[in-house]
Design an enzyme around this catalytic site. Structure first.
Site, PDB file in Angstrom:
ATOM      1  N   HIS A   1       0.824  -1.204   0.000  1.00 30.12           N
ATOM      2  CA  HIS A   1       0.000   0.000   0.000  1.00 30.12           C
ATOM      3  C   HIS A   1       0.864   1.263   0.000  1.00 30.12           C
ATOM      4  O   HIS A   1       1.585   1.535   0.960  1.00 30.12           O
ATOM      5  CB  HIS A   1      -0.896  -0.028   1.241  1.00 30.12           C
ATOM      6  CG  HIS A   1      -1.831   1.113   1.355  1.00 30.12           C
ATOM      7  ND1 HIS A   1      -1.771   2.036   2.373  1.00 30.12           N
ATOM      8  CD2 HIS A   1      -2.869   1.490   0.567  1.00 30.12           C
ATOM      9  CE1 HIS A   1      -2.734   2.919   2.231  1.00 30.12           C
ATOM     10  NE2 HIS A   1      -3.425   2.617   1.142  1.00 30.12           N
TER      11      HIS A   1
ATOM     12  N   HIS B   1      -0.924  10.811  -2.859  1.00 31.58           N
ATOM     13  CA  HIS B   1      -2.222  10.439  -2.317  1.00 31.58           C
ATOM     14  C   HIS B   1      -3.138  11.637  -2.101  1.00 31.58           C
ATOM     15  O   HIS B   1      -4.290  11.636  -2.524  1.00 31.58           O
ATOM     16  CB  HIS B   1      -2.071   9.683  -0.987  1.00 31.58           C
ATOM     17  CG  HIS B   1      -3.389   9.340  -0.366  1.00 31.58           C
ATOM     18  ND1 HIS B   1      -4.013  10.168   0.555  1.00 31.58           N
ATOM     19  CD2 HIS B   1      -4.212   8.277  -0.543  1.00 31.58           C
ATOM     20  CE1 HIS B   1      -5.163   9.626   0.902  1.00 31.58           C
ATOM     21  NE2 HIS B   1      -5.303   8.473   0.261  1.00 31.58           N
TER      22      HIS B   1
END
Length: 261
Positions: A19, A61
Site C-alpha cells: 500500500h 495520495h
C-alpha cells in the site's frame, strides 16, 4: 504475475499489495518505498495518481501537498516541473530528504524491469466533468500501453464513474472496485463489477465480513481488503477468505504467508 489470474481459484496464495509501496517503513508513494516493496517480493505495488496543472500523471495520495512535501496548495495547481523537484521524504524522516514526487511514467519504468505488478488508484478529484484527450483516464491508459504493461496493471478507484470510463476506452484492462464511504456498499460493488467486467472488489476492513467476502467470491471476483497492518488482523481477514490484503508492511504479510504456503 496477475495476468494469469482470472479469479480466486487461480491463486496459489493470497496476494500482497504494498500500500503506497512499503509505506510503513519508507515515505509513502516514493521510489524508495516502491523499490523496497519490489525487493521484498510484494505481488503488487499500490499507488495513487492525480494530474498536475500541465496534465502530467503525478503519484501522490492527497489533493494537497502540505502533508508529504514542504509546499502548500493543491497538486493540480502546480506544473510538473515544480512538483518533480519537491522533497517528498523529509516528512517521514530526514534521511529520505532526497526522495522526490514520482510520476506514473517513472514507476511504470521500474515495474517493467521487475516481477512485481501494479495497482493504480485514480483519485476521484483527478477527473474532469467529461472525458477529453488530456483527461486522467486516457492519459493513464496511454502511459500503461506505452510501457507495454496492460496485462500487469490493475486500475482501481472510489469513483465508479471513472472505472466505467476506463472500461469504455479499454475493454480488457483489469479493474478493481473500491468500496468505502465515497462509493456504494459491497452488494452494489458486486453488481457494478459484473457490469464492467471487473477483476476484483476491494472492501475496507469494516466491510470485509466473512459473509461479504463470500458474496464477492461467488461471482468469481477476487476480494482484496484494505488496509491491514498488524499480523493478527492479517490472520483474521485471511481466515475469512480474503484473496489479498493491502498493507503498509508487505514484509510482515509475506512472513506470515511463508509459514503456510
Amino acid at each position: 504475475m496477475i495476468e494469469s489470474i482470472r479469479g480466486p481459484r487461480d491463486l496459489k496464495r493470497p496476494l500482497v499489495f504494498a500500500h503506497r509501496g512499503a509505506s510503513g517503513e519508507y515515505p509513502e508513494n516514493t521510489m524508495i518505498a516502491f523499490k523496497k516493496a519490489i525487493s521484498g517480493r510484494a505481488d503488487l505495488i499500490e499507488l495513487d495518481v492525480t494530474l498536475s496543472e500541465d496534465r502530467k500523471v503525478v503519484v501522490i495520495h492527497d489533493d494537497d501537498l502540505d502533508r508529504t512535501t514542504k509546499l502548500v496548495g493543491n497538486v493540480r495547481k502546480f506544473e510538473s516541473e515544480i512538483l518533480r523537484e519537491l522533497d517528498a521524504g523529509s516528512w517521514f524522516s530526514r534521511k529520505f530528504e532526497t526522495e522526490t514526487v514520482p510520476f506514473l511514467k517513472d514507476v511504470l519504468d521500474l515495474i517493467r524491469k521487475s516481477e512485481t505488478d501494479l495497482n493504480v488508484e485514480i483519485k476521484s478529484t483527478a477527473m474532469d466533468d467529461a472525458v477529453f484527450e488530456n483527461s486522467v483516464e486516457p492519459l493513464v491508459l496511454d502511459l500503461i500501453r506505452r510501457a507495454d504493461l496492460r496485462q500487469r496493471v490493475l486500475i482501481s478507484s472510489f469513483s465508479w464513474e471513472c472505472l466505467e470510463r476506463i472500461r469504455k476506452i479499454d475493454s480488457e484492462i483489469k479493474l478493481g472496485i473500491l468500496v468505502g464511504e465515497e462509493s456504494g456498499n459491497v452488494e452494489d460493488a458486486i453488481v457494478f463489477a459484473e457490469k464492467v467486467g471487473a477483476w476484483s472488489v476491494h472492501p475496507s476492513v469494516r466491510e470485509a465480513s466473512k459473509e461479504n467476502l463470500e458474496k464477492i467470491s461467488e461471482k468469481n471476483l477476487l476480494k482484496v481488503v484494505y488496509t491491514v497492518n498488524e499480523a493478527a488482523d492479517m490472520r483474521t481477514f485471511l481466515d475469512r477468505g480474503a484473496d489479498g490484503l493491502f498493507t503498509n508492511f508487505p514484509k510482515r504479510m509475506l512472513k506470515l504467508l511463508q509459514k503456510e504456503y
